[in-house]
Design an enzyme around this catalytic site. Structure first.
Site, PDB file in Angstrom:
ATOM      1  N   GLU A   1       0.848  -1.188   0.000  1.00 34.06           N
ATOM      2  CA  GLU A   1       0.000   0.000   0.000  1.00 34.06           C
ATOM      3  C   GLU A   1       0.884   1.238   0.000  1.00 34.06           C
ATOM      4  OE1 GLU A   1      -3.338   0.385  -0.438  1.00 34.06           O
ATOM      5  OE2 GLU A   1      -2.398   2.341  -0.645  1.00 34.06           O
TER       6      GLU A   1
ATOM      7  N   LYS B   1       8.327  -1.472  -2.836  1.00 37.12           N
ATOM      8  CA  LYS B   1       7.706  -0.660  -1.786  1.00 37.12           C
ATOM      9  C   LYS B   1       8.792  -0.071  -0.857  1.00 37.12           C
ATOM     10  CE  LYS B   1       5.179   0.935   1.422  1.00 37.12           C
ATOM     11  NZ  LYS B   1       4.021   1.652   1.685  1.00 37.12           N
TER      12      LYS B   1
ATOM     13  N   CYS C   1       6.847   4.528   8.688  1.00 38.41           N
ATOM     14  CA  CYS C   1       7.501   3.791   7.587  1.00 38.41           C
ATOM     15  C   CYS C   1       8.958   4.145   7.311  1.00 38.41           C
ATOM     16  CB  CYS C   1       6.711   3.992   6.305  1.00 38.41           C
ATOM     17  SG  CYS C   1       5.269   2.950   6.240  1.00 38.41           S
TER      18      CYS C   1
HETATM   19  C1  UDX Z   1       4.947   7.382   3.549  1.00 34.12           C
HETATM   20  C2  UDX Z   1       4.897   7.261   2.025  1.00 34.12           C
HETATM   21  O1  UDX Z   1       4.696   8.571   1.460  1.00 34.12           O
HETATM   22  C3  UDX Z   1       3.784   6.324   1.611  1.00 34.12           C
HETATM   23  O2  UDX Z   1       3.805   6.126   0.209  1.00 34.12           O
HETATM   24  C4  UDX Z   1       3.966   4.995   2.314  1.00 34.12           C
HETATM   25  O3  UDX Z   1       2.893   4.121   2.001  1.00 34.12           O
HETATM   26  C5  UDX Z   1       4.068   5.166   3.813  1.00 34.12           C
HETATM   27  O4  UDX Z   1       5.096   6.108   4.146  1.00 34.12           O
HETATM   28  P1  UDX Z   1       3.574   8.727   5.372  1.00 34.12           P
HETATM   29  O5  UDX Z   1       4.696   8.369   6.287  1.00 34.12           O
HETATM   30  O6  UDX Z   1       2.182   8.454   5.812  1.00 34.12           O
HETATM   31  O7  UDX Z   1       3.743   7.990   3.967  1.00 34.12           O
HETATM   32  O8  UDX Z   1       3.635  10.298   5.039  1.00 34.12           O
HETATM   33  P2  UDX Z   1       4.567  11.204   4.084  1.00 34.12           P
HETATM   34  O9  UDX Z   1       3.703  12.201   3.439  1.00 34.12           O
HETATM   35  O10 UDX Z   1       5.403  10.392   3.191  1.00 34.12           O
HETATM   36  O11 UDX Z   1       5.485  11.974   5.130  1.00 34.12           O
HETATM   37  C6  UDX Z   1       6.494  11.324   5.876  1.00 34.12           C
HETATM   38  C7  UDX Z   1       7.288  12.319   6.662  1.00 34.12           C
HETATM   39  O12 UDX Z   1       8.079  13.143   5.811  1.00 34.12           O
HETATM   40  C8  UDX Z   1       6.443  13.300   7.480  1.00 34.12           C
HETATM   41  O13 UDX Z   1       7.032  13.490   8.738  1.00 34.12           O
HETATM   42  C9  UDX Z   1       6.461  14.568   6.669  1.00 34.12           C
HETATM   43  O14 UDX Z   1       6.263  15.730   7.434  1.00 34.12           O
HETATM   44  C10 UDX Z   1       7.867  14.517   6.085  1.00 34.12           C
HETATM   45  N1  UDX Z   1       8.000  15.293   4.849  1.00 34.12           N
HETATM   46  C11 UDX Z   1       7.302  14.946   3.731  1.00 34.12           C
HETATM   47  C12 UDX Z   1       8.876  16.375   4.799  1.00 34.12           C
HETATM   48  O15 UDX Z   1       9.537  16.702   5.795  1.00 34.12           O
HETATM   49  N2  UDX Z   1       9.013  17.064   3.620  1.00 34.12           N
HETATM   50  C13 UDX Z   1       8.331  16.725   2.496  1.00 34.12           C
HETATM   51  O16 UDX Z   1       8.519  17.415   1.466  1.00 34.12           O
HETATM   52  C14 UDX Z   1       7.439  15.638   2.546  1.00 34.12           C
END
Ligand code: UDX
Ligand code: ADP
Length: 466
Positions: free
Chosen positions: A169, A224, A280
């Protein structure tokens, strides 16, 4: 083969929203979500929809529409496994805390336990689908457990057999429902065409077939892990550049915009901040480092380890910078913390940068007032390992119910999560509430810097050189 009954083991951040969207688009399929956590299931069944265990924009509406019709939450695992034509395994896969690979390898005990439950209760041909992010070759473990049971059962139930698929996912929290409704791709790994087709047919209810990619099991599992590693790597890259911008007088937002407009690079995932959190990224990269070391690919392991190192370096850098700007000490000073979840639009705090940063500030003697629109007091207490903060004479942090209350008498305010609510604050009101000279630290580049300056508050923003 047509799937009429689905069981999902694990009613968490992945299982809950994913099954809700499947139920919404497949009224002809009964979807049963099961979990060993009774309290979590009770909350999924609560008629007070604000008490659902997970906050995701758009989720409540789907639960209201489908629950009790073709979407059911229960703890009755044996029966729901028996009824199912297809079972998703969507349980947690934390990093091992002890033993071989501690701190890096993924602990598969919940996946193993789920496989044993399936092996015990399934009584016909059943498709078993890995949904959780798993180390490469986990499908092999699942297959072995399932096949061992069919061998044992051979005398009684010849018709019992299994096909194992990988269907990772890619949803991101905070946008889970729209990610599920409109995915970039659906990845299915497996070696049994009939089962793959049955799963493709489920997604075909709402996803166009040209977005469905089928591969072998191992490529699907590895993809993934690598997608997450690449995303995290971009964040570490931009975070290193935020420090360079601050040192040289450049502005990270302009740099990210200019760089991201190159279509080979792309504009997403270039927001610098307090480092990535969530369940993750850290776990998956640690696992990638572990696997690479296992195969004696030490350069590969070191390369990915650096992505993790930069993430903690950025957080340490912020703490030192805050202390320096506040005249070298924060002991007994009041600090407002704005945002505690690991990103906006979720109540999830797993690996949230806020936890590390708040703990360090408390260690330095600061008294925190913490506000988050969706994280409750119990969750913060658990994360800060201080269950009786309100009763403790030596109060280290307080839970704030309202955003403006958080600033009262504070010497500084630190913005840690990019909630929309923080973008349009009344800075004149905040200035009056805070003790002067007051400092604003914006680790997410979200506050209106012009308005803050007009209120005569001192502001520092990530990656913003002066
Ligand atoms: C991530 C992956 O995006 C997703 O595809 C996978 O299934 C699970 O892991 P998630 O952890 O839910 O999803 O959120 P994501 O939007 O990826 O953000 C992860 C972290 O990175 C957050 O702490 C967010 O604040 C940070 N982040 C994200 C940044 O600091 N800068 C960015 O530009 C994007
Ligand atoms: P994710 O973000 O991967 O969805 P969560 O921790 O939110 O992770 O959810 C995983 C869920 O799986 C939890 O609610 C947990 O209780 C459940 N779970 C773990 N092991 C089992 C098991 N053997 N049987 C049923 N549910 C399980």
């Amino acid at each position: 083969m047509k799937v009429k009954n689905i069981c999902c083991i694990g009613a968490g951040y992945v299982g809950g929203p994913t099954m809700a969207v499947i139920a919404k688009h497949c009224p002809d399929i009964q979807v049963n979500v099961v979990d060993i956590n009774k309290e979590r299931i009770e909350r999924w069944n609560d008629n007070d929809f604000t008490n659902l265990p997970i906050y995701e924009p758009g989720l409540e509406e789907i639960i209201k529409k489908c629950r009790g019709k073709n979407l059911h939450f229960s703890t009755e695992m044996p029966q729901k496994i028996k009824d199912a034509d297809l079972i998703f395994i969507s349980v947690n896969t934390p990093t091992k805390t002890k033993g071989v690979g501690a701190g890096q390898a993924i602990d598969l005990k919940y996946v193993e336990e789920s496989s044993r439950q399936i092996a015990k209760h399934a009584n016909k041909f059943t498709i078993v689908v890995e949904k959780s992010t798993l180390p490469v070759k986990t499908a092999q473990t699942i297959k072995e457990i399932l096949n061992a049971s069919t061998n044992n059962k051979q005398d009684q139930k010849k018709e019992v057999s299994f096909s194992v698929l990988s269907n990772p996912e890619f949803l991101a929290e905070g946008s889970a429902i729209s990610d599920l409704e409109n995915p970039d791709r659906i990845l299915i790994g497996g070696d049994d065409d009939k089962s793959i087709k049955a799963l493709v047919d489920i997604y075909a209810h709402w996803v166009s077939k040209n977005k469905v990619l089928t591969t072998d099991l191992w490529s699907s599992e590895l993809s993934k892990l690598i997608a997450n590693a690449f995303l995290a790597q971009r964040i570490s890259s931009i975070n290193t550049i935020s420090a360079l911008c601050e040192a040289t007088g450049a502005h990270i937002k302009d740099v990210a915009l200019a760089v991201g407009m190159d279509k080979r690079i792309g504009k997403y995932f270039l927001n610098s901040g307090p480092g990535f959190g969530g369940s993750c990224f850290k776990k998956d990269i640690s696992n990638l480092v572990y696997i690479s070391n296992h195969y004696n690919l030490f350069e590969v392991a070191n390369y990915w380890q650096k992505v993790l190192d930069i993430n903690t370096w950025q957080q340490r850098r912020f703490i030192n910078l805050i202390i320096n700007k506040m005249f070298g000490t924060i002991s007994s000073k009041k600090i407002a913390i704005l945002g505690f979840s690991f990103k906006a639009n979720t109540n999830d705090t797993r690996e949230s940068p806020a936890i590390y940063i708040c703990k360090k500030l408390i260690e330095e003697g600061a008294i925190l007032n913490i506000y988050d629109p969706k994280v409750n007091f119990q969750q913060m207490s658990k994360d800060l390992e201080n269950n009786d903060s309100e009763m403790n004479n030596d109060i280290k942090w307080r839970y704030s119910e309202e955003v403006y209350d958080t600033f009262i008498n504070a010497d500084a305010a630190i913005f840690l999560t990019e909630w929309d609510e923080f973008q349009n604050l009344n800075w004149q009101k905040i200035k009056k509430a805070m003790r002067q000279p007051a400092f604003i630290f914006d680790t997410r580049s979200i506050v209106n810097i012009k308005e803050v300056k007009e209120s005569n508050l001192k502001i520092w923003q990530v990656g913003y050189g002066y």
